[in-house]
Design an enzyme around this catalytic site. Sequence first.
Site, PDB file in Angstrom:
ATOM      1  N   GLY A  12     -11.138 -43.478 -19.724  1.00  0.00           N
ATOM      2  CA  GLY A  12      -9.630 -43.339 -19.653  1.00  0.00           C
ATOM      3  C   GLY A  12      -9.274 -42.049 -20.546  1.00  0.00           C
ATOM      4  O   GLY A  12      -8.087 -42.060 -20.947  1.00  0.00           O
ATOM      5  N   SER A  13     -10.389 -41.372 -21.310  1.00  0.00           N
ATOM      6  CA  SER A  13     -10.215 -40.155 -21.819  1.00  0.00           C
ATOM      7  C   SER A  13      -8.863 -39.152 -21.759  1.00  0.00           C
ATOM      8  O   SER A  13      -7.810 -38.258 -22.311  1.00  0.00           O
ATOM      9  CB  SER A  13     -10.586 -39.543 -22.643  1.00  0.00           C
ATOM     10  OG  SER A  13     -11.986 -38.975 -22.064  1.00  0.00           O
ATOM     11  N   ASN A  14      -9.253 -38.404 -20.360  1.00  0.00           N
ATOM     12  CA  ASN A  14      -8.067 -37.822 -20.095  1.00  0.00           C
ATOM     13  C   ASN A  14      -6.479 -38.851 -19.450  1.00  0.00           C
ATOM     14  O   ASN A  14      -5.330 -37.879 -19.410  1.00  0.00           O
ATOM     15  CB  ASN A  14      -8.826 -37.503 -18.720  1.00  0.00           C
ATOM     16  CG  ASN A  14      -9.847 -36.191 -18.541  1.00  0.00           C
ATOM     17  OD1 ASN A  14      -9.496 -34.837 -18.387  1.00  0.00           O
ATOM     18  ND2 ASN A  14     -11.074 -36.283 -18.403  1.00  0.00           N
ATOM     19  N   ARG A  91     -13.947 -41.867  -6.748  1.00  0.00           N
ATOM     20  CA  ARG A  91     -13.721 -41.916  -4.892  1.00  0.00           C
ATOM     21  C   ARG A  91     -13.273 -40.975  -4.035  1.00  0.00           C
ATOM     22  O   ARG A  91     -12.526 -40.476  -4.898  1.00  0.00           O
ATOM     23  CB  ARG A  91     -12.890 -43.387  -5.130  1.00  0.00           C
ATOM     24  CG  ARG A  91     -13.730 -44.740  -5.148  1.00  0.00           C
ATOM     25  CD  ARG A  91     -12.675 -45.986  -4.933  1.00  0.00           C
ATOM     26  NE  ARG A  91     -13.536 -47.136  -5.413  1.00  0.00           N
ATOM     27  CZ  ARG A  91     -14.198 -47.735  -4.734  1.00  0.00           C
ATOM     28  NH1 ARG A  91     -14.435 -47.285  -2.990  1.00  0.00           N
ATOM     29  NH2 ARG A  91     -15.206 -48.503  -5.397  1.00  0.00           N
ATOM     30  N   ILE A  93     -11.025 -39.768  -1.296  1.00  0.00           N
ATOM     31  CA  ILE A  93      -9.138 -40.429  -1.162  1.00  0.00           C
ATOM     32  C   ILE A  93      -9.352 -40.925   0.289  1.00  0.00           C
ATOM     33  O   ILE A  93      -9.889 -39.503   1.000  1.00  0.00           O
ATOM     34  CB  ILE A  93      -7.998 -39.552  -1.554  1.00  0.00           C
ATOM     35  CG1 ILE A  93      -7.807 -39.937  -3.161  1.00  0.00           C
ATOM     36  CG2 ILE A  93      -6.996 -40.275  -1.099  1.00  0.00           C
ATOM     37  CD1 ILE A  93      -8.455 -40.659  -3.900  1.00  0.00           C
ATOM     38  N   ASN A 107      -7.194 -33.381  -9.322  1.00  0.00           N
ATOM     39  CA  ASN A 107      -8.025 -34.117  -9.899  1.00  0.00           C
ATOM     40  C   ASN A 107      -8.775 -33.731 -10.804  1.00  0.00           C
ATOM     41  O   ASN A 107      -8.975 -32.099 -11.185  1.00  0.00           O
ATOM     42  CB  ASN A 107      -9.192 -34.452  -8.732  1.00  0.00           C
ATOM     43  CG  ASN A 107     -11.082 -34.924  -9.477  1.00  0.00           C
ATOM     44  OD1 ASN A 107     -10.617 -35.906 -10.238  1.00  0.00           O
ATOM     45  ND2 ASN A 107     -11.630 -34.487  -8.797  1.00  0.00           N
ATOM     46  N   HIS A 109     -12.502 -32.264 -12.521  1.00  0.00           N
ATOM     47  CA  HIS A 109     -13.408 -31.960 -12.512  1.00  0.00           C
ATOM     48  C   HIS A 109     -14.216 -31.191 -14.025  1.00  0.00           C
ATOM     49  O   HIS A 109     -13.428 -29.954 -14.504  1.00  0.00           O
ATOM     50  CB  HIS A 109     -13.692 -31.310 -11.229  1.00  0.00           C
ATOM     51  CG  HIS A 109     -15.846 -30.797 -11.455  1.00  0.00           C
ATOM     52  ND1 HIS A 109     -16.105 -32.811 -10.829  1.00  0.00           N
ATOM     53  CD2 HIS A 109     -16.997 -30.180 -10.881  1.00  0.00           C
ATOM     54  CE1 HIS A 109     -17.699 -32.166 -10.087  1.00  0.00           C
ATOM     55  NE2 HIS A 109     -17.577 -30.630 -10.933  1.00  0.00           N
TER      56      HIS A 109
END
Length: 207
Positions: A12-14, A91, A93, A107, A109
């Site tokens: 969860g650093s983003n 995952r 969606i 998202n 990437h």
Amino acid sequence: MIRIGVLASGRGSNFQSIIDGIKEGDIEGEIAILVTDKADAGAIERAEKNGIPNKVVLRKNFESREHMDREIRRILGEKQVDLVVLAGYMRIISPELLEHYTNKIINIHPALLPSFPGTSGTKDAFEYGVKVSGCTVHFVDGGMDTGPVIEQTCIRIDDCKTPEEVAAKILPFEHATMRKVVANFSKGEYIVEGRRVRYEGKKASAD
Ligand code: GRF
């Protein structure tokens, strides 16, 4: 003030970069909910520390991906979320969720799309031998990292000796890029025209 829903699978650093962006006044919004698909995701601790509501939704409790996403949609709806951020959510969606949040799911990437999509982007870039890689924030569609590109940051990786070094070098730029895009979302609008995305900030009012 936008209401943000974050989906995460890991440390969860983003997610943290969005928390920080809000705290520091860059992002005009609130994280309404964190949803994780892993009971031990590090993101949960970050949510707890910051008083952010969070829910774990495990795939094994649903008969299909669609059923799982229906539950996620329900949770996001209950929290009246305007923007859904996939911050290390591993995952695909399903159409169920995509159709409900058209051009409202983004998202991050860790490569310059369309190069090196998928879950091993940094490793693939390293092994390919590219000198420059980076990160991409994009809208999510039904494919694997295929949606319209919102923002990209380039980073030289030719000094990296392992795929792990590549990932570590790119990560802080992911945070900055994600934070910038979410801040923009909170202050204006991204307009999607085919594959192209342009940004329109709010017009300053006359008075
Ligand atoms: C990031 O590198 C992101 O680009 C990728 O997964 C990683 C998640 O890191 N999709 P974190 O959970 O945000 O720290």
